[in-house]
Enzyme design. Structure first.
Site, PDB file in Angstrom:
ATOM      1  N   HIS A 338      -5.382  10.259  -6.640  1.00 52.80           N
ATOM      2  CA  HIS A 338      -5.037   9.157  -5.731  1.00 52.80           C
ATOM      3  C   HIS A 338      -3.631   8.639  -6.064  1.00 52.80           C
ATOM      4  O   HIS A 338      -3.332   8.293  -7.208  1.00 52.80           O
ATOM      5  CB  HIS A 338      -6.058   8.021  -5.798  1.00 52.80           C
ATOM      6  CG  HIS A 338      -5.821   7.018  -4.708  1.00 52.80           C
ATOM      7  ND1 HIS A 338      -6.388   7.147  -3.456  1.00 52.80           N
ATOM      8  CD2 HIS A 338      -5.013   5.931  -4.636  1.00 52.80           C
ATOM      9  CE1 HIS A 338      -5.955   6.165  -2.681  1.00 52.80           C
ATOM     10  NE2 HIS A 338      -5.116   5.418  -3.377  1.00 52.80           N
ATOM     11  N   ALA A 339      -2.778   8.587  -5.041  1.00 50.90           N
ATOM     12  CA  ALA A 339      -1.368   8.266  -5.260  1.00 50.90           C
ATOM     13  C   ALA A 339      -1.186   6.886  -5.874  1.00 50.90           C
ATOM     14  O   ALA A 339      -1.859   5.928  -5.481  1.00 50.90           O
ATOM     15  CB  ALA A 339      -0.616   8.328  -3.930  1.00 50.90           C
ATOM     16  N   HIS A 368       5.860   5.165   0.545  1.00 54.59           N
ATOM     17  CA  HIS A 368       5.014   4.036   0.128  1.00 54.59           C
ATOM     18  C   HIS A 368       5.110   3.845  -1.389  1.00 54.59           C
ATOM     19  O   HIS A 368       5.352   2.740  -1.879  1.00 54.59           O
ATOM     20  CB  HIS A 368       3.564   4.310   0.557  1.00 54.59           C
ATOM     21  CG  HIS A 368       2.579   3.291   0.052  1.00 54.59           C
ATOM     22  ND1 HIS A 368       2.132   2.249   0.821  1.00 54.59           N
ATOM     23  CD2 HIS A 368       1.967   3.148  -1.150  1.00 54.59           C
ATOM     24  CE1 HIS A 368       1.299   1.495   0.117  1.00 54.59           C
ATOM     25  NE2 HIS A 368       1.170   2.027  -1.081  1.00 54.59           N
ATOM     26  N   GLU A 369       4.945   4.917  -2.123  1.00 45.98           N
ATOM     27  CA  GLU A 369       4.956   4.822  -3.593  1.00 45.98           C
ATOM     28  C   GLU A 369       6.326   4.417  -4.113  1.00 45.98           C
ATOM     29  O   GLU A 369       6.439   3.594  -5.016  1.00 45.98           O
ATOM     30  CB  GLU A 369       4.518   6.153  -4.222  1.00 45.98           C
ATOM     31  CG  GLU A 369       3.082   6.569  -3.896  1.00 45.98           C
ATOM     32  CD  GLU A 369       2.056   5.483  -4.158  1.00 45.98           C
ATOM     33  OE1 GLU A 369       2.288   4.631  -5.029  1.00 45.98           O
ATOM     34  OE2 GLU A 369       1.030   5.464  -3.462  1.00 45.98           O
ATOM     35  N   HIS A 372       6.959   0.784  -4.138  1.00 44.10           N
ATOM     36  CA  HIS A 372       6.458   0.088  -5.339  1.00 44.10           C
ATOM     37  C   HIS A 372       7.500   0.169  -6.461  1.00 44.10           C
ATOM     38  O   HIS A 372       7.815  -0.816  -7.115  1.00 44.10           O
ATOM     39  CB  HIS A 372       5.170   0.740  -5.848  1.00 44.10           C
ATOM     40  CG  HIS A 372       3.963   0.487  -4.991  1.00 44.10           C
ATOM     41  ND1 HIS A 372       3.566  -0.766  -4.623  1.00 44.10           N
ATOM     42  CD2 HIS A 372       3.026   1.333  -4.475  1.00 44.10           C
ATOM     43  CE1 HIS A 372       2.439  -0.692  -3.906  1.00 44.10           C
ATOM     44  NE2 HIS A 372       2.097   0.582  -3.793  1.00 44.10           N
ATOM     45  N   GLU A 396       2.474  -3.626  -1.287  1.00 45.72           N
ATOM     46  CA  GLU A 396       2.010  -2.490  -0.473  1.00 45.72           C
ATOM     47  C   GLU A 396       2.840  -2.289   0.792  1.00 45.72           C
ATOM     48  O   GLU A 396       2.768  -1.238   1.420  1.00 45.72           O
ATOM     49  CB  GLU A 396       0.533  -2.690  -0.095  1.00 45.72           C
ATOM     50  CG  GLU A 396      -0.415  -2.791  -1.278  1.00 45.72           C
ATOM     51  CD  GLU A 396      -0.337  -1.601  -2.222  1.00 45.72           C
ATOM     52  OE1 GLU A 396       0.053  -0.509  -1.771  1.00 45.72           O
ATOM     53  OE2 GLU A 396      -0.647  -1.771  -3.419  1.00 45.72           O
ATOM     54  N   HIS A 496     -10.661   2.791  -4.330  1.00 52.32           N
ATOM     55  CA  HIS A 496     -10.383   1.430  -4.794  1.00 52.32           C
ATOM     56  C   HIS A 496     -11.614   0.680  -5.290  1.00 52.32           C
ATOM     57  O   HIS A 496     -11.474  -0.335  -5.967  1.00 52.32           O
ATOM     58  CB  HIS A 496      -9.684   0.659  -3.675  1.00 52.32           C
ATOM     59  CG  HIS A 496      -8.419   1.323  -3.225  1.00 52.32           C
ATOM     60  ND1 HIS A 496      -8.418   2.513  -2.517  1.00 52.32           N
ATOM     61  CD2 HIS A 496      -7.114   0.999  -3.405  1.00 52.32           C
ATOM     62  CE1 HIS A 496      -7.170   2.880  -2.268  1.00 52.32           C
ATOM     63  NE2 HIS A 496      -6.360   1.987  -2.799  1.00 52.32           N
ATOM     64  N   TYR A 506      -3.868  -4.282   1.496  1.00 51.11           N
ATOM     65  CA  TYR A 506      -3.430  -3.298   2.507  1.00 51.11           C
ATOM     66  C   TYR A 506      -3.534  -3.861   3.921  1.00 51.11           C
ATOM     67  O   TYR A 506      -2.760  -3.517   4.800  1.00 51.11           O
ATOM     68  CB  TYR A 506      -4.237  -2.005   2.387  1.00 51.11           C
ATOM     69  CG  TYR A 506      -4.152  -1.392   1.016  1.00 51.11           C
ATOM     70  CD1 TYR A 506      -2.977  -0.796   0.563  1.00 51.11           C
ATOM     71  CD2 TYR A 506      -5.237  -1.428   0.141  1.00 51.11           C
ATOM     72  CE1 TYR A 506      -2.887  -0.250  -0.706  1.00 51.11           C
ATOM     73  CE2 TYR A 506      -5.158  -0.877  -1.126  1.00 51.11           C
ATOM     74  CZ  TYR A 506      -3.983  -0.286  -1.549  1.00 51.11           C
ATOM     75  OH  TYR A 506      -3.896   0.252  -2.811  1.00 51.11           O
TER      76      TYR A 506
HETATM   77  O1  X8Z Z   1      -4.095   3.432  -1.966  1.00 57.13           O
HETATM   78  C1  X8Z Z   1      -3.135   3.460  -1.230  1.00 57.13           C
HETATM   79  C2  X8Z Z   1      -1.782   3.913  -1.765  1.00 57.13           C
HETATM   80  C3  X8Z Z   1      -1.606   3.609  -3.192  1.00 57.13           C
HETATM   81  S1  X8Z Z   1      -1.392   1.918  -3.498  1.00 57.13           S
HETATM   82  C4  X8Z Z   1      -1.660   5.402  -1.592  1.00 57.13           C
HETATM   83  N1  X8Z Z   1      -3.263   3.128   0.072  1.00 57.13           N
HETATM   84  C5  X8Z Z   1      -4.545   2.725   0.644  1.00 57.13           C
HETATM   85  C6  X8Z Z   1      -5.529   3.879   0.668  1.00 57.13           C
HETATM   86  O2  X8Z Z   1      -5.120   5.024   0.466  1.00 57.13           O
HETATM   87  O3  X8Z Z   1      -6.714   3.636   0.917  1.00 57.13           O
HETATM   88  C7  X8Z Z   1      -2.195   3.094   1.064  1.00 57.13           C
HETATM   89  C8  X8Z Z   1      -2.838   2.690   2.354  1.00 57.13           C
HETATM   90  C9  X8Z Z   1      -4.237   2.270   2.039  1.00 57.13           C
HETATM   91 ZN    ZN Z   2       0.406   1.180  -2.788  1.00 49.81          ZN
END
Ligand code: X8Z
Ligand code: ZN
Length: 597
Positions: A338-339, A368-369, A372, A396, A496, A506
């Site tokens: 997960h990024a 996106h990354e 941060h 975010e 998450h 988000y």
């Molecule tokens: O988790 C993330 C990022 C890392 S902070 C990739 N996002 C959420 C997800 O993937 O569920 C970005 C958008 C929503």
């Molecule tokens: Zn993020």
């Protein structure tokens, strides 16, 4: 930690047998904050290093080390948060007051004072992350798949049976998390109570420079603004999916089955654009295709994203970023794919951790990354307690704001496409983006609506899954494609939840990024329609953005928002205005259809 306690005790603020004059206490408060920041600084570095090694080399030893060091860091944070309460009635300057409050408010899962419970909490936290990261679905003994491969199938396959298999398969990783998760919630709730919060939900909702209840009302207000648009999008998508898969699979008066929306969690739907796109032939740029045509590999994708930030005037990323980041999935070990973006030392050791896929979607995630990382670097000179974004939604939103500038004009400028499609094609472009951005909004809201009920005890473990699906249906109009078994724990199949990353951030980010984009476009002198604006190359926009970023958390988010946009309120009108031409088109398509769920 022991040394710290000794230092703190010397402040006398907690002692009954020493009379401390108010002025001295004010001074004590400042000293306490200073000492606390120094102590936190010391434990944060090894804890971040251990977490990095764990997530990029998952095994028993790295799990133990990471849990050990994260326990040190979180028990210190909890202890300091408790001690900061001693200054509640002491007159202090506003800066010290803010820092004291942040100390109490910025924990995610506060550890209770009981050292056994605190250690158990860290162990569970680390175990859950590992279970998610190394999760697999095995079709047979020798045929196992990880999330990356399964997600790729979810986004590209149109074979309903296969999609269902992947959807169900991934959800086999999470039942084993359920009891651990319930235990984790119970322990962290104890920690929250020790800090004077009703429960962890009270703590999470209270971190937004306004009373928790008002913040909840703000979220409802914003969702109320977006909902009519979402309903129109939902109606169109359900109708087209009915055409594709049959109305027996996609009943037209019920929520949409969750496995057909091009994403493992049905959270963003851009991958099914080809199923729902306008009937007339439109020229809509396929970034995945363009990247392949121009032989972009993973590193080149990141370099390209970096150069966008450079064009705004941000300094290039340090060499260590390139040496230490994880860009691709290693073949020889388990990692958390997960990024994420990391700031290891609060100085210049910035990294991203991804398993980059060569797609347009991932190109946006890279931006996106990096958002941060650039934020982290912009606030690095703030005192430790202010080295954060104005609120977590701001963090975010930054990279996403930049990614909104990946327009056809920009893609042509960097040589990724040869032609800019004319305005008659815009509906296609807007629909594709709305499938990601508008579709995401209710998902961004519901995850924590669920978690807050779990944290407050309103929802008990036996009802975890049932209530999850009630909320999915209520907010998203999305339903489980099959009956879910008694042991199912579908929230655990979303990163998450096991990773304990708050999710409302988000939702907020999806509103804010359009406010930021509008302002930055205006500053850059844009004259195009907002969905065609790219701030690429605008030093003025970069400077305005940086002015907000470097504030970190030193001021309220309302003040930070005002610094950039001139207005201190979140407002969904920006996202609605961006997609306005699409709303008309959707309403036209939906004429005569039954909408709603
Ligand atoms: O988790 C993330 C990022 C890392 S902070 C990739 N996002 C959420 C997800 O993937 O569920 C970005 C958008 C929503
Ligand atoms: Zn993020």
């Amino acid at each position: 930690m022991l040394a710290l306690s000794a230092t703190l005790l010397s402040c006398n603020y907690n002692s009954n047998n020493v009379t401390v004059k108010p002025t001295t206490k004010t001074q004590d408060a400042k000293q306490f904050v200073e000492n606390a920041q120094l102590a936190l600084q010391k434990v944060r570095l090894p804890s971040a290093q251990a977490a990095w090694v764990y997530q990029t080399h998952i095994n028993q030893d790295t799990a133990a080390l990471s849990a050990y060091l994260s326990e040190k860091s979180s028990s210190l944070s909890s202890e300091l948060a408790k001690q900061s309460a001693a200054f509640n009635d002491v007159k202090v300057d506003s800066d010290t007051r803010r820092k004291l409050e942040l100390m109490r408010n910025s924990l995610v899962l506060p550890a209770p004072a009981d050292s056994e419970k605190s250690a158990r909490l860290s162990q569970i936290t680390s175990d859950l992350e590992g279970m998610y990261g190394s999760g697999k679905y095995c079709r047979s003994e020798n045929d196992c798949m990880g999330l990356t491969d399964m997600s790729n199938i979810m986004s590209t396959s149109r074979d309903e049976a296969l999609l269902l298999e992947m959807w169900q398969g991934w959800r086999q990783v999470s039942p084993a998390m359920k009891s651990l998760y319930a235990e984790e919630v119970a322990i962290a709730n104890e920690g929250a109570k020790e800090l004077g919060f009703a429960d962890i939900s009270d703590l999470w909702r209270g971190s937004y420079d306004m009373p928790a209840e008002d913040f909840g009302n703000e979220l409802d207000r914003l969702w109320g603004q977006v909902k009519p648009f979402y309903d129109a999008l939902h109606c169109h998508v359900r109708a087209e999916l009915g055409n594709q898969y049959g109305t027996d699979k996609v009943p037209q008066d019920q929520p949409i089955p969750a496995h057909l929306l091009g994403n493992m969690w049905a959270q963003s739907w851009g991958n099914i654009y080809d199923l729902v796109k306008p009937k007339q032939e439109l020229d809509v740029i396929d970034v995945t295709q363009a990247l392949a045509t121009h032989n972009y590999d993973e590193i080149k994708m990141v370099k390209q994203a970096e150069s966008f930030f450079s064009s705004l005037g941000f300094a290039p990323l340090p060499d260590t970023f390139w040496e230490r980041s994880q860009f691709t999935k290693p073949a020889d070990r388990e990692v958390v794919c997960h990024a994420s973006a990391w700031d290891i030392d609060d100085k210049d050791d910035l990294r991203i951790k991804m398993c980059i896929q060569k797609t347009g979607e991932e190109f946006a995630v890279i931006h996106h990354e990096l958002g941060h990382n650039y934020y982290q670097r912009a606030y690095k000179n703030q005192p430790l307690l202010y080295r954060e974004s104005a609120n977590d939604g701001f963090h975010e939103a930054i990279g996403d704001t930049i990614a909104l500038s990946i327009t056809p004009k920009y893609l042509k400028e960097i040589g990724l496409v040869e032609n800019i499609p004319d305005a008659s094609n815009d509906i296609g472009m807007l629909l594709k983006l709305a499938l990601d951005k508008i579709a995401f909004v209710p998902f961004g809201l519901m995850v924590d609506q669920w978690r807050w009920k779990v944290f407050s005890g309103e929802v008990k473990p036996a009802d975890y899954n049932k209530v999850w699906w009630q909320l999915r249906e209520k907010y998203q109009g999305v339903m489980a494609p099959t009956e879910r078994g008694d042991d199912a724990f579908d929230p655990g199949a979303k990163y998450h939840v096991p990773a304990n990353t708050p999710y409302t951030r988000y939702f907020i980010a999806h509103i804010l990024q359009f406010q930021f984009h509008k302002t930055l476009c205006d500053i850059s002198g844009n004259t195009d329609p907002i969905h065609r604006c790219s701030i690429y190359g605008s030093k003025e926009a970069g400077e305005a953005l940086n002015n907000m970023l470097e504030m970190g958390k030193s001021k309220t988010w309302q003040e930070a928002l005002t610094t950039l946009t001139g207005k201190g309120e979140m407002d969904a009108n920006a996202i609605l205005a961006y997609f306005a031409p699409l709303k008309e088109w959707l309403d036209e398509q939906n004429r005569g259809r039954t909408c709603g769920f």
